[in-house]
Design a protein around this motif. Sequence first.
Motif, PDB file in Angstrom:
ATOM      1  N   LEU A 226       0.840  -1.188   0.000  1.00 30.27           N
ATOM      2  CA  LEU A 226       0.000   0.000   0.000  1.00 30.27           C
ATOM      3  C   LEU A 226       0.878   1.243   0.000  1.00 30.27           C
ATOM      4  CD1 LEU A 226      -2.676  -0.868   2.733  1.00 30.27           C
ATOM      5  CD2 LEU A 226      -2.811  -1.270   0.271  1.00 30.27           C
ATOM      6  N   THR A 227       0.384   2.320  -0.602  1.00 30.13           N
ATOM      7  CA  THR A 227       1.034   3.613  -0.418  1.00 30.13           C
ATOM      8  C   THR A 227       0.681   4.125   0.980  1.00 30.13           C
ATOM      9  OG1 THR A 227      -0.874   4.825  -1.263  1.00 30.13           O
ATOM     10  CG2 THR A 227       0.806   4.155  -2.880  1.00 30.13           C
ATOM     11  N   PRO A 228       1.433   5.070   1.513  1.00 27.71           N
ATOM     12  CA  PRO A 228       1.066   5.625   2.819  1.00 27.71           C
ATOM     13  C   PRO A 228      -0.356   6.168   2.854  1.00 27.71           C
ATOM     14  CG  PRO A 228       3.304   6.252   2.277  1.00 27.71           C
ATOM     15  CD  PRO A 228       2.741   5.582   1.051  1.00 27.71           C
ATOM     16  N   GLU A 229      -0.804   6.762   1.754  1.00 26.90           N
ATOM     17  CA  GLU A 229      -2.169   7.303   1.712  1.00 26.90           C
ATOM     18  C   GLU A 229      -3.208   6.195   1.831  1.00 26.90           C
ATOM     19  OE1 GLU A 229       0.731  10.006   0.001  1.00 26.90           O
ATOM     20  OE2 GLU A 229       0.221   7.937  -0.530  1.00 26.90           O
ATOM     21  N   LEU A 230      -2.988   5.093   1.121  1.00 29.16           N
ATOM     22  CA  LEU A 230      -3.919   3.971   1.184  1.00 29.16           C
ATOM     23  C   LEU A 230      -3.869   3.298   2.551  1.00 29.16           C
ATOM     24  CD1 LEU A 230      -3.513   2.354  -2.348  1.00 29.16           C
ATOM     25  CD2 LEU A 230      -5.482   3.640  -1.464  1.00 29.16           C
ATOM     26  N   PHE A 231      -2.693   3.253   3.171  1.00 32.11           N
ATOM     27  CA  PHE A 231      -2.596   2.696   4.517  1.00 32.11           C
ATOM     28  C   PHE A 231      -3.387   3.551   5.496  1.00 32.11           C
ATOM     29  CE2 PHE A 231      -0.330   2.431   8.652  1.00 32.11           C
ATOM     30  CZ  PHE A 231      -0.609   1.097   8.930  1.00 32.11           C
ATOM     31  N   TYR A 232      -3.288   4.853   5.369  1.00 34.94           N
ATOM     32  CA  TYR A 232      -4.040   5.761   6.240  1.00 34.94           C
ATOM     33  C   TYR A 232      -5.546   5.501   6.102  1.00 34.94           C
ATOM     34  CZ  TYR A 232      -6.020  10.042   8.154  1.00 34.94           C
ATOM     35  OH  TYR A 232      -6.762  10.939   8.886  1.00 34.94           O
ATOM     36  N   ARG A 233      -6.018   5.352   4.865  1.00 33.06           N
ATOM     37  CA  ARG A 233      -7.448   5.084   4.653  1.00 33.06           C
ATOM     38  C   ARG A 233      -7.837   3.734   5.238  1.00 33.06           C
ATOM     39  NH1 ARG A 233      -8.102   6.430  -1.737  1.00 33.06           N
ATOM     40  NH2 ARG A 233      -6.877   8.355  -1.740  1.00 33.06           N
ATOM     41  N   MET A 234      -6.977   2.747   5.079  1.00 30.68           N
ATOM     42  CA  MET A 234      -7.273   1.428   5.615  1.00 30.68           C
ATOM     43  C   MET A 234      -7.437   1.489   7.135  1.00 30.68           C
ATOM     44  SD  MET A 234      -4.962  -2.034   5.726  1.00 30.68           S
ATOM     45  CE  MET A 234      -4.346  -1.559   7.360  1.00 30.68           C
ATOM     46  N   VAL A 235      -6.521   2.176   7.809  1.00 33.63           N
ATOM     47  CA  VAL A 235      -6.598   2.300   9.261  1.00 33.63           C
ATOM     48  C   VAL A 235      -7.875   3.023   9.669  1.00 33.63           C
ATOM     49  CG1 VAL A 235      -5.486   3.262  11.314  1.00 33.63           C
ATOM     50  CG2 VAL A 235      -4.088   2.230   9.514  1.00 33.63           C
ATOM     51  N   ARG A 236      -8.213   4.065   8.957  1.00 26.14           N
ATOM     52  CA  ARG A 236      -9.453   4.806   9.244  1.00 26.14           C
ATOM     53  C   ARG A 236     -10.666   3.893   9.140  1.00 26.14           C
ATOM     54  NH1 ARG A 236     -10.897   8.549   4.495  1.00 26.14           N
ATOM     55  NH2 ARG A 236     -11.430   6.468   3.729  1.00 26.14           N
ATOM     56  N   ASP A 237     -10.723   3.087   8.086  1.00 24.00           N
ATOM     57  CA  ASP A 237     -11.876   2.219   7.864  1.00 24.00           C
ATOM     58  C   ASP A 237     -11.912   1.035   8.829  1.00 24.00           C
ATOM     59  OD1 ASP A 237     -12.552   3.942   5.830  1.00 24.00           O
ATOM     60  OD2 ASP A 237     -11.800   2.646   4.221  1.00 24.00           O
ATOM     61  N   LEU A 238     -10.767   0.670   9.378  1.00 23.77           N
ATOM     62  CA  LEU A 238     -10.714  -0.440  10.333  1.00 23.77           C
ATOM     63  C   LEU A 238     -11.411  -0.103  11.645  1.00 23.77           C
ATOM     64  CD1 LEU A 238      -7.066  -1.842  10.122  1.00 23.77           C
ATOM     65  CD2 LEU A 238      -9.161  -3.093   9.604  1.00 23.77           C
ATOM     66  N   ARG A 239     -11.498   1.165  11.974  1.00 24.21           N
ATOM     67  CA  ARG A 239     -12.002   1.558  13.288  1.00 24.21           C
ATOM     68  C   ARG A 239     -13.426   1.072  13.523  1.00 24.21           C
ATOM     69  NH1 ARG A 239      -8.652   6.327  12.231  1.00 24.21           N
ATOM     70  NH2 ARG A 239      -6.891   6.163  13.641  1.00 24.21           N
ATOM     71  N   ALA A 240     -14.276   1.163  12.502  1.00 24.82           N
ATOM     72  CA  ALA A 240     -15.670   0.736  12.679  1.00 24.82           C
ATOM     73  C   ALA A 240     -15.760  -0.766  12.916  1.00 24.82           C
ATOM     74  CB  ALA A 240     -16.492   1.128  11.451  1.00 24.82           C
ATOM     75  N   VAL A 241     -14.950  -1.539  12.197  1.00 25.27           N
ATOM     76  CA  VAL A 241     -14.951  -2.995  12.371  1.00 25.27           C
ATOM     77  C   VAL A 241     -14.419  -3.352  13.755  1.00 25.27           C
ATOM     78  CG1 VAL A 241     -14.141  -5.202  11.463  1.00 25.27           C
ATOM     79  CG2 VAL A 241     -14.640  -3.328   9.899  1.00 25.27           C
ATOM     80  N   ALA A 242     -13.329  -2.697  14.149  1.00 29.14           N
ATOM     81  CA  ALA A 242     -12.748  -2.973  15.456  1.00 29.14           C
ATOM     82  C   ALA A 242     -13.742  -2.669  16.573  1.00 29.14           C
ATOM     83  CB  ALA A 242     -11.476  -2.145  15.642  1.00 29.14           C
ATOM     84  N   GLU A 243     -14.411  -1.565  16.471  1.00 30.28           N
ATOM     85  CA  GLU A 243     -15.399  -1.200  17.496  1.00 30.28           C
ATOM     86  C   GLU A 243     -16.524  -2.227  17.563  1.00 30.28           C
ATOM     87  OE1 GLU A 243     -18.382   2.535  18.639  1.00 30.28           O
ATOM     88  OE2 GLU A 243     -16.954   2.701  16.988  1.00 30.28           O
ATOM     89  N   ALA A 244     -16.933  -2.768  16.428  1.00 29.47           N
ATOM     90  CA  ALA A 244     -18.021  -3.735  16.396  1.00 29.47           C
ATOM     91  C   ALA A 244     -17.671  -5.034  17.118  1.00 29.47           C
ATOM     92  CB  ALA A 244     -18.418  -4.042  14.943  1.00 29.47           C
ATOM     93  N   VAL A 245     -16.375  -5.361  17.191  1.00 27.39           N
ATOM     94  CA  VAL A 245     -15.957  -6.602  17.865  1.00 27.39           C
ATOM     95  C   VAL A 245     -15.264  -6.309  19.197  1.00 27.39           C
ATOM     96  CG1 VAL A 245     -15.806  -7.923  15.721  1.00 27.39           C
ATOM     97  CG2 VAL A 245     -13.784  -6.679  16.533  1.00 27.39           C
ATOM     98  N   GLY A 246     -15.468  -5.100  19.709  1.00 31.43           N
ATOM     99  CA  GLY A 246     -14.951  -4.771  21.024  1.00 31.43           C
ATOM    100  C   GLY A 246     -13.476  -4.468  21.072  1.00 31.43           C
ATOM    101  N   ARG A 247     -12.904  -4.024  19.966  1.00 27.95           N
ATOM    102  CA  ARG A 247     -11.476  -3.678  19.914  1.00 27.95           C
ATOM    103  C   ARG A 247     -11.335  -2.217  19.522  1.00 27.95           C
ATOM    104  NH1 ARG A 247      -9.034  -8.950  19.502  1.00 27.95           N
ATOM    105  NH2 ARG A 247      -7.022  -8.015  20.026  1.00 27.95           N
ATOM    106  N   SER A 248     -10.126  -1.738  19.523  1.00 22.91           N
ATOM    107  CA  SER A 248      -9.830  -0.387  19.070  1.00 22.91           C
ATOM    108  C   SER A 248      -8.580  -0.399  18.225  1.00 22.91           C
ATOM    109  CB  SER A 248      -9.644   0.568  20.267  1.00 22.91           C
ATOM    110  OG  SER A 248      -8.528   0.173  21.041  1.00 22.91           O
ATOM    111  N   VAL A 249      -8.391   0.663  17.447  1.00 23.90           N
ATOM    112  CA  VAL A 249      -7.218   0.779  16.576  1.00 23.90           C
ATOM    113  C   VAL A 249      -6.366   1.951  17.070  1.00 23.90           C
ATOM    114  CG1 VAL A 249      -6.413   1.256  14.239  1.00 23.90           C
ATOM    115  CG2 VAL A 249      -8.444  -0.137  14.611  1.00 23.90           C
TER     116      VAL A 249
END
Length: 249
Positions: A226-249
């Motif tokens: 991934l480029t750094p920009e795409l990695f940043y977007r990936m991390v941003r989008d992970l937050r909702a999934v993590a929250e749904a399973v009781g985790r955080s990013v």
Amino acid sequence: MFGGPKLVLVAGPCTVESREQMLEIACAVKEAGASMLRGGAYKPRSSPYAFQGLCEKGLEILAEARAQTGLPVVTEVLECAQLERVAAVADMIQIGSRNMHNTVLLRAAGASGKPVFLKRGMSARSEEFLLAAEYVLEAGGSDLVLCERGIRTFETATRFTLDLSVVPFLKQRSWLPVVVDPSHGTGLASLVPSMARAAVACGADGLMVEVHGRPDEALCDGDQSLTPELFYRMVRDLRAVAEAVGRSV
């Protein structure tokens, strides 16, 4: 660090190519939310003619990147003769897929006093993976993380087949944290964000992701980086999934 409510994001290039490249990516992934830096100083390659890494110079660059960013470093060791040099720099020692069956190296890593990041062999059954982990533990290595990085199957659309079912399987049968590498697991950068979200949803304790400033110029694994920009977007989008399973990013 691994196994708690906060997901551990390990990010960086497949291999250290230069000081400028490594420092640039280290700063970028830290800003995006990474908590650990990856980068290969010694690189196992299928072809003897492919780039084999910067070796000791690569370790020096990783040490500088850690000093500049504060990110702990994980990097791979290929043989026992390298272990002391790698352990002097790395906060965590990686045993790669090709060495999962190298019982001598597993024992040496376990006895090194450093945390160990053990990748599943590309053709290893889950039971063999757990037994490889036992070699590290039996030698005294109590801080051990398992990493699913894809296995070889008949499928050719992706580089490997990312076996996400092994995540809950391993967590049911051991107390060890489990991390997923969607970069090697797919070989395609376009698939990494989706598989990263799926990994978090099925219980992974973290992710290892390859990030490169110019993937088309990478000396190793550019197609899956991934480029750094795409990695940043990936991390941003992970937050909702993590929250749904009781985790955080």
